[in-house]
Design a protein around this motif. Structure first.
Motif, PDB file in Angstrom:
ATOM      1  N   ASP A 170      -3.283  61.066  35.911  1.00  0.00           N
ATOM      2  CA  ASP A 170      -3.415  62.522  35.927  1.00  0.00           C
ATOM      3  C   ASP A 170      -2.622  63.083  37.099  1.00  0.00           C
ATOM      4  OD1 ASP A 170      -4.177  65.070  35.335  1.00  0.00           O
ATOM      5  OD2 ASP A 170      -6.180  64.912  36.207  1.00  0.00           O
ATOM      6  N   PHE A 171      -1.299  63.164  36.923  1.00  0.00           N
ATOM      7  CA  PHE A 171      -0.426  63.648  37.998  1.00  0.00           C
ATOM      8  C   PHE A 171      -0.040  65.098  37.743  1.00  0.00           C
ATOM      9  CE2 PHE A 171       3.858  64.641  39.445  1.00  0.00           C
ATOM     10  CZ  PHE A 171       3.751  64.374  40.808  1.00  0.00           C
ATOM     11  N   GLN A 172      -0.148  65.925  38.777  1.00  0.00           N
ATOM     12  CA  GLN A 172       0.303  67.321  38.697  1.00  0.00           C
ATOM     13  C   GLN A 172       0.673  67.811  40.088  1.00  0.00           C
ATOM     14  OE1 GLN A 172      -1.634  70.325  36.114  1.00  0.00           O
ATOM     15  NE2 GLN A 172      -1.909  71.545  37.958  1.00  0.00           N
ATOM     16  N   SER A 173       1.756  68.545  40.145  1.00  0.00           N
ATOM     17  CA  SER A 173       2.192  69.118  41.417  1.00  0.00           C
ATOM     18  C   SER A 173       2.838  70.467  41.136  1.00  0.00           C
ATOM     19  CB  SER A 173       3.190  68.185  42.108  1.00  0.00           C
ATOM     20  OG  SER A 173       3.539  68.682  43.388  1.00  0.00           O
ATOM     21  N   SER A 174       2.872  71.320  42.133  1.00  0.00           N
ATOM     22  CA  SER A 174       3.477  72.649  41.951  1.00  0.00           C
ATOM     23  C   SER A 174       4.127  73.101  43.240  1.00  0.00           C
ATOM     24  CB  SER A 174       2.422  73.672  41.492  1.00  0.00           C
ATOM     25  OG  SER A 174       1.481  73.904  42.521  1.00  0.00           O
ATOM     26  N   VAL A 175       5.027  74.048  43.086  1.00  0.00           N
ATOM     27  CA  VAL A 175       5.714  74.616  44.238  1.00  0.00           C
ATOM     28  C   VAL A 175       5.971  76.093  43.937  1.00  0.00           C
ATOM     29  CG1 VAL A 175       7.995  73.959  43.324  1.00  0.00           C
ATOM     30  CG2 VAL A 175       7.718  74.390  45.770  1.00  0.00           C
ATOM     31  N   TYR A 176       5.877  76.937  44.958  1.00  0.00           N
ATOM     32  CA  TYR A 176       6.134  78.370  44.817  1.00  0.00           C
ATOM     33  C   TYR A 176       7.534  78.681  45.336  1.00  0.00           C
ATOM     34  CZ  TYR A 176       1.219  79.117  43.710  1.00  0.00           C
ATOM     35  OH  TYR A 176      -0.013  79.085  43.108  1.00  0.00           O
ATOM     36  N   LEU A 177       8.243  79.549  44.618  1.00  0.00           N
ATOM     37  CA  LEU A 177       9.626  79.866  44.950  1.00  0.00           C
ATOM     38  C   LEU A 177       9.811  81.382  44.966  1.00  0.00           C
ATOM     39  CD1 LEU A 177      11.145  77.294  42.466  1.00  0.00           C
ATOM     40  CD2 LEU A 177      10.998  76.973  44.927  1.00  0.00           C
ATOM     41  N   ASN A 178      10.708  81.838  45.827  1.00  0.00           N
ATOM     42  CA  ASN A 178      10.949  83.276  45.900  1.00  0.00           C
ATOM     43  C   ASN A 178      11.730  83.753  44.674  1.00  0.00           C
ATOM     44  OD1 ASN A 178      13.907  83.479  46.444  1.00  0.00           O
ATOM     45  ND2 ASN A 178      13.360  82.280  48.255  1.00  0.00           N
ATOM     46  N   PRO A 179      11.690  85.028  44.355  1.00  0.00           N
ATOM     47  CA  PRO A 179      12.249  85.531  43.095  1.00  0.00           C
ATOM     48  C   PRO A 179      13.750  85.373  42.936  1.00  0.00           C
ATOM     49  CG  PRO A 179      11.003  87.253  44.246  1.00  0.00           C
ATOM     50  CD  PRO A 179      11.029  86.075  45.119  1.00  0.00           C
ATOM     51  N   THR A 180      14.477  85.148  44.044  1.00  0.00           N
ATOM     52  CA  THR A 180      15.926  85.004  43.919  1.00  0.00           C
ATOM     53  C   THR A 180      16.342  83.584  43.571  1.00  0.00           C
ATOM     54  OG1 THR A 180      16.102  84.566  46.304  1.00  0.00           O
ATOM     55  CG2 THR A 180      16.322  86.861  45.573  1.00  0.00           C
ATOM     56  N   LYS A 181      15.417  82.639  43.663  1.00  0.00           N
ATOM     57  CA  LYS A 181      15.732  81.241  43.364  1.00  0.00           C
ATOM     58  C   LYS A 181      15.963  81.061  41.873  1.00  0.00           C
ATOM     59  CE  LYS A 181      15.221  77.806  45.560  1.00  0.00           C
ATOM     60  NZ  LYS A 181      16.163  76.873  46.220  1.00  0.00           N
ATOM     61  N   MET A 182      16.907  80.149  41.565  1.00  0.00           N
ATOM     62  CA  MET A 182      17.184  79.833  40.168  1.00  0.00           C
ATOM     63  C   MET A 182      17.190  78.329  39.911  1.00  0.00           C
ATOM     64  SD  MET A 182      20.187  82.634  39.355  1.00  0.00           S
ATOM     65  CE  MET A 182      20.394  82.063  37.683  1.00  0.00           C
ATOM     66  N   ASN A 183      16.803  77.535  40.932  1.00  0.00           N
ATOM     67  CA  ASN A 183      16.754  76.085  40.746  1.00  0.00           C
ATOM     68  C   ASN A 183      15.984  75.449  41.891  1.00  0.00           C
ATOM     69  OD1 ASN A 183      18.779  75.207  42.963  1.00  0.00           O
ATOM     70  ND2 ASN A 183      19.963  76.673  41.763  1.00  0.00           N
ATOM     71  N   THR A 184      15.579  74.215  41.685  1.00  0.00           N
ATOM     72  CA  THR A 184      14.932  73.414  42.722  1.00  0.00           C
ATOM     73  C   THR A 184      14.953  71.957  42.286  1.00  0.00           C
ATOM     74  OG1 THR A 184      12.975  73.212  44.138  1.00  0.00           O
ATOM     75  CG2 THR A 184      12.584  73.550  41.799  1.00  0.00           C
ATOM     76  N   THR A 185      14.736  71.044  43.229  1.00  0.00           N
ATOM     77  CA  THR A 185      14.678  69.609  42.938  1.00  0.00           C
ATOM     78  C   THR A 185      13.245  69.128  43.152  1.00  0.00           C
ATOM     79  OG1 THR A 185      16.986  69.260  43.595  1.00  0.00           O
ATOM     80  CG2 THR A 185      15.557  67.322  43.536  1.00  0.00           C
ATOM     81  N   ILE A 186      12.716  68.399  42.194  1.00  0.00           N
ATOM     82  CA  ILE A 186      11.346  67.888  42.284  1.00  0.00           C
ATOM     83  C   ILE A 186      11.364  66.364  42.323  1.00  0.00           C
ATOM     84  CG2 ILE A 186      10.313  69.874  41.140  1.00  0.00           C
ATOM     85  CD1 ILE A 186      10.269  68.309  38.547  1.00  0.00           C
ATOM     86  N   SER A 187      10.399  65.787  43.031  1.00  0.00           N
ATOM     87  CA  SER A 187      10.265  64.326  43.124  1.00  0.00           C
ATOM     88  C   SER A 187       9.249  63.851  42.095  1.00  0.00           C
ATOM     89  CB  SER A 187       9.815  63.921  44.532  1.00  0.00           C
ATOM     90  OG  SER A 187      10.784  64.305  45.496  1.00  0.00           O
ATOM     91  N   LEU A 188       9.587  62.776  41.389  1.00  0.00           N
ATOM     92  CA  LEU A 188       8.735  62.234  40.333  1.00  0.00           C
ATOM     93  C   LEU A 188       8.188  60.878  40.746  1.00  0.00           C
ATOM     94  CD1 LEU A 188      11.097  63.031  37.322  1.00  0.00           C
ATOM     95  CD2 LEU A 188       9.146  64.381  38.099  1.00  0.00           C
ATOM     96  N   PRO A 189       6.968  60.546  40.327  1.00  0.00           N
ATOM     97  CA  PRO A 189       6.455  59.201  40.568  1.00  0.00           C
ATOM     98  C   PRO A 189       7.287  58.200  39.778  1.00  0.00           C
ATOM     99  CG  PRO A 189       4.978  60.435  39.138  1.00  0.00           C
ATOM    100  CD  PRO A 189       5.992  61.399  39.621  1.00  0.00           C
ATOM    101  N   GLY A 190       7.965  57.301  40.470  1.00  0.00           N
ATOM    102  CA  GLY A 190       8.943  56.449  39.806  1.00  0.00           C
ATOM    103  C   GLY A 190       8.493  55.049  39.501  1.00  0.00           C
TER     104      GLY A 190
END
Length: 272
Positions: A170-190
């Protein structure tokens, strides 16, 4: 017969239900190309019973009216982007006349059509073109999207990513970004192969939210050494062992010579 959806400050979102004057030439019920209108035979009576059905067949209008010299009848208080069915039945006032029925459908205007795309008068719109690019080498993913509305009408973005299959926990994660952002990089359990879902939730200044999501399959990279290191590694080890053996050999030879010299000094010269 025609039904035209419209909006103005006096009537709000409405639809004008009208028909032309009675003619002797009949017309077949159906859509008029490129107009969005539904046409049918004009009624031949002056008193009608109309029923307007909205979502889930709910009755919006149910009343009797008489046709006068006006354009038709105006149906007020409609909802945005809603399919309506209009049913009309003539009320016979003359002996021997048979009642006629007519049914047609129309769709009301959408909120962006009335107030403009991204207007705060409308419900918030989700981001568009959500894309996920995987990087198995470092167990990460690059997530990008495009703005559906002007960033000034967005309070904040929340990006949520989680596993979909129970075998991955049961993996879940979140991140908040400002409205001008259009991308981000997320880390996954590998540690293992898993199916994931990524959601981008946009909040408007009133706290209302709109969401779009995408799912993807992630398989961790199986690390393999490049051919250069495959060849160089054993050669380096072999060279190291040869160097150690050579040092040991040199040390042994040096020790033997030292012992011979010490033995010769202790014996000294012999008398003749």
């Amino acid at each position: 017969m025609s039904v035209r959806s419209r909006f103005n400050s006096d009537d709000g979102l409405s639809a004008l239900f009208s028909w032309p004057s009675i003619t002797s030439t009949p017309r077949t019920l159906g859509p008029v190309p490129d107009s969005g209108l539904q046409m049918g035979n004009p009624p031949t009576a002056c008193k009608f019973h109309i029923i307007l059905e909205g979502k889930n067949e709910s009755i919006v209008v149910d009343r009797v009216f008489e046709k006068d010299e006006s354009e038709g009848i105006l149906l007020r208080d409609l909802e945005y982007s809603t399919e309506y069915i209009l049913k009309m039945r003539t009320i016979v006032t003359e002996e021997g006349a048979s009642p006629g029925t007519l049914e047609t459908s129309f769709r009301s205007l959408s909120c962006p059509e009335v107030h403009g795309k991204g207007s705060l008068e409308c419900e918030p719109e989700p981001v568009e073109n959500l894309t996920v690019i995987l990087h198995p080498g470092n167990s990460s993913a690059f997530v990008s999207w495009t703005h559906a509305v002007d960033p000034s009408n967005v309070l904040i973005y929340q990006l949520v990513y989680s596993t979909l299959d129970q075998g991955c926990g049961d993996f879940q994660s979140s991140v908040y970004l400002n409205p001008t952002k259009m991308n981000t990089t997320i880390s996954l359990p590998g540690s293992r192969e898993c199916d994931f879902q990524v959601q981008v939730i946009s909040f408007d200044p009133f706290g209302r939210e709109a969401e779009t999501s995408s799912s993807f399959h992630f398989a961790p990279s199986t690390q393999t050494l490049p051919l250069f290191w495959v060849v160089l590694g054993p050669a380096t080890v072999l060279l190291f062992l040869c160097t150690v053996l050579q040092c040991v050999r040199c040390c042994c030879l040096r020790g033997s010579r030292k012992k011979v010299g010490e033995l010769a000094k202790t014996r000294g010269p012999e008398n003749v």
